[in-house]
Each structure stands twice: as C-alpha cells, then as structure tokens.
Design a protein around this motif. Structure first.
Motif, PDB file in Angstrom:
ATOM      1  N   ARG A 121      44.646  37.538  37.649  1.00 17.45           N
ATOM      2  CA  ARG A 121      44.667  38.686  38.666  1.00 17.45           C
ATOM      3  C   ARG A 121      43.617  38.394  39.734  1.00 17.45           C
ATOM      4  O   ARG A 121      43.897  38.284  40.900  1.00 17.45           O
ATOM      5  N   TYR A 122      42.310  38.108  39.114  1.00 16.70           N
ATOM      6  CA  TYR A 122      41.313  38.321  40.104  1.00 16.70           C
ATOM      7  C   TYR A 122      40.766  36.706  40.616  1.00 16.70           C
ATOM      8  O   TYR A 122      39.961  36.489  41.681  1.00 16.70           O
ATOM      9  N   ASP A 125      44.378  35.108  41.725  1.00 15.12           N
ATOM     10  CA  ASP A 125      44.935  35.887  42.889  1.00 15.12           C
ATOM     11  C   ASP A 125      46.258  35.997  42.657  1.00 15.12           C
ATOM     12  O   ASP A 125      47.221  36.078  43.592  1.00 15.12           O
TER      13      ASP A 125
END
Length: 159
Positions: A121-122, A125
C-alpha cells in the motif's frame, strides 16, 4: 501463449524496480532480492499458461513475487540470521539502506501478512482493491490487516 509471454516480458521490464523493492523489503539484501526476483520471473514464465487474462498480470505476478519471497525467508531464516550478524559487523557500505531505520525495524517486527499489506500500500502505492486481488483476499480482510498493521506499527514506533 506467445502474446502472453510478450506481455509478461514487457510488464517485467517496465516494473523491475518495483519488483526489486518488494523483494528487498523482505530480505534486506541486494543479492537475495535479485535472486527472488529472478526466481519469480522464472516461475511466471513457467506457469504463464495459468494466466487467463493479461489484464490481471500485475496482481498475478505480485502474488508470485510475494510467495517466492516468503518461501525464501522460510528456507533461509536460520542461515540469514548468522549472515546478517556477520555482515552487519563487517560491512561499511551504505548501499540499499532505508532512510528510516526505526520504521524498517518496526515493519520487520510485524506479522508477515500485515507487513505485506503495508508494503504494497505505502511503498508500492497499490490500491487496496489491487492488494486484495494480489493476496487473493476479500477487500474488507485487506483493510482489516492494513489497519491492524498500522496500529501495531504505531505502538512499535512509540516504544
């Protein structure tokens, strides 16, 4: 079959840095990360016939990559602890170090599934829907794992 192989080849070439980052986030070693990516590419080409739709190539390949990284860790966990200790005490190079060491250590202490969701997710992305597809999980399960992981990460960082 031929067009699937070409599509896979193009996809791998366009996303090689992302694949390396994901593998590196698991093993923290340049050579091991490259081995994992290489093994994943081999597995992908070997099982290209299972890919039904080339539109799903991203999630399909990430699933192979993550499973290969986890398998590698399981097979080499005892060996890598000794090697990391020896390398950490002798290595003066700064290559491939994360800028926030505390964050990386906290991420390493998370359960594998929470770490995977947070990384995708981080750091990569990816959307939650894509992560759910990659992991073969329900969207609500991925959200729960993400928020649980973030809560554990916050607690770990505060200590």
């Amino acid at each position: 079959m031929r067009s699937k192989s070409k599509c896979l080849e193009k996809y791998i070439m366009q996303n090689k840095e992302s694949h390396y980052r994901v593998a590196y986030s698991y093993v923290k070693n340049k050579e091991d990360a490259l081995d994992i990516v290489q093994d994943s590419i081999y597995k992908a080409f070997k099982s290209i016939s299972v890919l039904e739709n080339t539109d799903n190539i991203n999630s399909w390949f990430y699933r192979i990559l993550i499973n290969t990284a986890i398998d590698y860790i399981r097979k080499n966990s005892k060996i890598s602890l000794v090697e990391d200790f020896i390398l950490d005490s002798n290595d003066d190079s700064k290559e491939d170090n994360y800028e926030d060491i505390d964050l990386q250590k906290a991420l390493d202490n998370l359960p594998e599934i929470n770490k995977t969701v947070i990384t995708l997710r981080y750091f990569e992305d990816l959307r939650l829907e894509d992560i759910a597809d990659i992991l073969g999980e329900n969207l609500s399960t991925v959200k729960t794992r993400l928020y649980t992981g973030l809560r554990k990460l916050r607690i770990e960082m505060e200590e």
